[in-house]
Write an enzyme that holds these catalytic residues in place. Structure first.
Site, PDB file in Angstrom:
ATOM      1  N   HIS A 308      22.235  -8.963  11.457  1.00 49.76           N
ATOM      2  CA  HIS A 308      22.628 -10.341  11.772  1.00 49.76           C
ATOM      3  C   HIS A 308      24.142 -10.438  11.699  1.00 49.76           C
ATOM      4  O   HIS A 308      24.770  -9.800  10.844  1.00 49.76           O
ATOM      5  CB  HIS A 308      21.988 -11.310  10.768  1.00 49.76           C
ATOM      6  CG  HIS A 308      22.033 -12.741  11.192  1.00 49.76           C
ATOM      7  ND1 HIS A 308      23.152 -13.536  10.995  1.00 49.76           N
ATOM      8  CD2 HIS A 308      21.116 -13.542  11.810  1.00 49.76           C
ATOM      9  CE1 HIS A 308      22.914 -14.745  11.463  1.00 49.76           C
ATOM     10  NE2 HIS A 308      21.695 -14.781  11.958  1.00 49.76           N
ATOM     11  N   ASP A 366      14.287 -13.418  13.395  1.00 48.33           N
ATOM     12  CA  ASP A 366      13.825 -13.408  14.786  1.00 48.33           C
ATOM     13  C   ASP A 366      12.766 -12.333  15.022  1.00 48.33           C
ATOM     14  O   ASP A 366      11.882 -12.514  15.854  1.00 48.33           O
ATOM     15  CB  ASP A 366      15.009 -13.169  15.729  1.00 48.33           C
ATOM     16  CG  ASP A 366      16.029 -14.290  15.653  1.00 48.33           C
ATOM     17  OD1 ASP A 366      15.622 -15.454  15.758  1.00 48.33           O
ATOM     18  OD2 ASP A 366      17.219 -14.009  15.469  1.00 48.33           O
TER      19      ASP A 366
END
Length: 432
Positions: A308, A366
């Site tokens: 991320h 995600d």
């Protein structure tokens, strides 16, 4: 007590200035450069705003190095384990967790605003039959100001409240209608007796000809995902909402602009990219080959859903959603489905691989949310729509906060100009 300052010395002119430090409750202080151009004649250059604080906010805090995410000071782990999405939405809007009577009243208010104007049904018919649900959502949300003139005075706190409630309440209805239009099924009206997420499932998957039973695990999974996605500091879509709002635009237009920014594959489309990646890998036997490709710096292949930009440690949301993902798979998934076997095997191997461990490329939120959506039967073109539903509560909280700031001004970033210097117009017959 004197304010802390930072001395900036200009090595070109020999001048120096004192700039104040703006210190928040937690997190690194920021140098206030408001007077830098006026005093020294310089702009700052920070593409992507990697080190620039665009505002002061007391809604969400992230410490990417430590893997910390707080909503109004509450750790995401506690809210995800004990709260509901509507309770968190109240928290973001009003600053504190509600009492039981206040939460009941807030829930009732949201329920009363779930309907959309009947004229909007005709609006959908103007879209092509296979229009992407995000495309119709952008248009419909942007049009809401044509229906609700009574809540567009942004300087009236009551109007801001009403607009916020309407946006949070109507997004599932708009999303459900967008989905139904895309598959050619009749729209389903909301049922105010259902919870926020149960209502969304009802509007997406029920049909008039038969009863639809809402699975409790599916409802809980959606509620959890929405809590994890509700806000995330000044990301691209939130910054877009604030930027549009700084011009005095009505709240519905501002939220529509946020949806547009979220639609970008680098922002809200990450979980869809995860499924496309898994489809490309195809078989669990192929995972070692693709892991090797991901390690090869000359190979364009990347493992989507790992790592991320903000979190340099494990994404705290991923820790929470991972358990729910496995629970959903056990309850609703087909254990023999090769797709889910592939996803779980990839997760297992990546978590054991030194290359990913050393670089802290762990599965992020995600990775798991895409798998959950697939198990729930939500098509990939609806993934970003689901994200938009959750993020709307964060957007309206951020918008409300910005509008209420006493020193709020229209946002106007500066630039470094790299074009031609001043030059004279040449008549067309003399140009070469």
């Amino acid at each position: 007590m004197a304010k802390e300052t930072v001395t900036i010395i200009d090595n070109v002119t020999g001048k120096s200035i004192e700039l104040p430090l703006r210190t928040g409750t937690i997190g690194p202080p920021a140098i206030d450069i408001t007077t830098l151009y006026k005093k020294l004649g310089y702009f700052t250059y920070d593409p992507g705003f990697m080190a620039t604080a665009s505002c002061r906010s007391n809604i969400t805090y992230i410490d990417g190095d430590k893997g910390v995410l707080l909503y109004r000071g509450y750790p995401i782990e506690q809210l995800a384990g004990k709260s509901t999405f509507l309770e968190v939405a109240y928290l973001l809007l009003y600053g504190d967790l509600p009492t039981r009577p206040r939460l009941d009243e807030f829930t009732k208010v949201i329920s009363r605003h779930t309907m959309i104007n009947e004229s909007l049904k005709n609006f959908y018919s103007g879209f092509y039959h296979d229009a992407h649900p995000m495309a119709s959502m952008v248009g419909v949300v942007g049009s809401l100001s044509a229906f609700y003139h009574d809540s567009t005075d942004i300087h009236d706190p009551k109007h801001r409240d009403i607009a916020a409630h309407r946006m949070i309440a109507k997004m599932p209805t708009i999303a459900g209608a967008s989905y139904k239009h895309s598959i050619g099924e009749p729209f389903v009206y909301p049922k105010n007796s259902l919870s926020y997420c149960a209502n969304l499932l009802h509007m997406m998957f029920s049909v008039p000809s038969e009863e639809y039973q809402i699975d409790a695990v599916a409802e809980q999974a959606l509620d959890l995902i929405f809590i994890l996605h509700v806000d995330h500091e000044q990301n691209a879509s939130t910054s877009t909402v604030r930027l549009a709002g700084s011009s005095g635009a009505n709240p519905f237009a501002c939220i529509s602009s946020g949806i547009t920014a979220l639609w970008g594959p680098a922002h809200g489309g990450a979980n869809e990219a995860v499924l496309l990646m898994l489809e490309e890998i195809g078989d669990a036997k192929e995972i070692p080959k693709y892991i090797a490709k991901a390690k090869d710096k000359d190979d364009p292949f990347r493992l989507m859903g790992f790592g991320h930009r903000i979190y340099k440690n494990y994404d705290p949301r991923a820790r929470i959603i991972r358990e729910m993902c496995h629970r959903v798979l056990k309850r609703l998934g087909d254990e023999n489905d090769p797709f889910f076997e592939l996803a779980l095997k990839l997760e297992e191997l990546a978590l054991q691989d030194d290359y990913f461990i050393e670089r802290k490329l762990y599965p992020n939120v995600d990775f798991y949310s895409g798998i959950i959506y697939k198990v729930l039967g939500i098509p990939t073109n609806m993934f970003t729509v689901m994200f938009a539903i959750a993020r709307t509560a964060g957007w309206v909280a951020q918008w409300t906060e910005m509008i209420a700031e006493p020193d709020q001004r229209i946002a106007r970033p500066r630039q470094v100009y790299d074009g031609s210097p001043e030059r004279d117009y040449v008549p067309i017959e003399l140009r070469k």
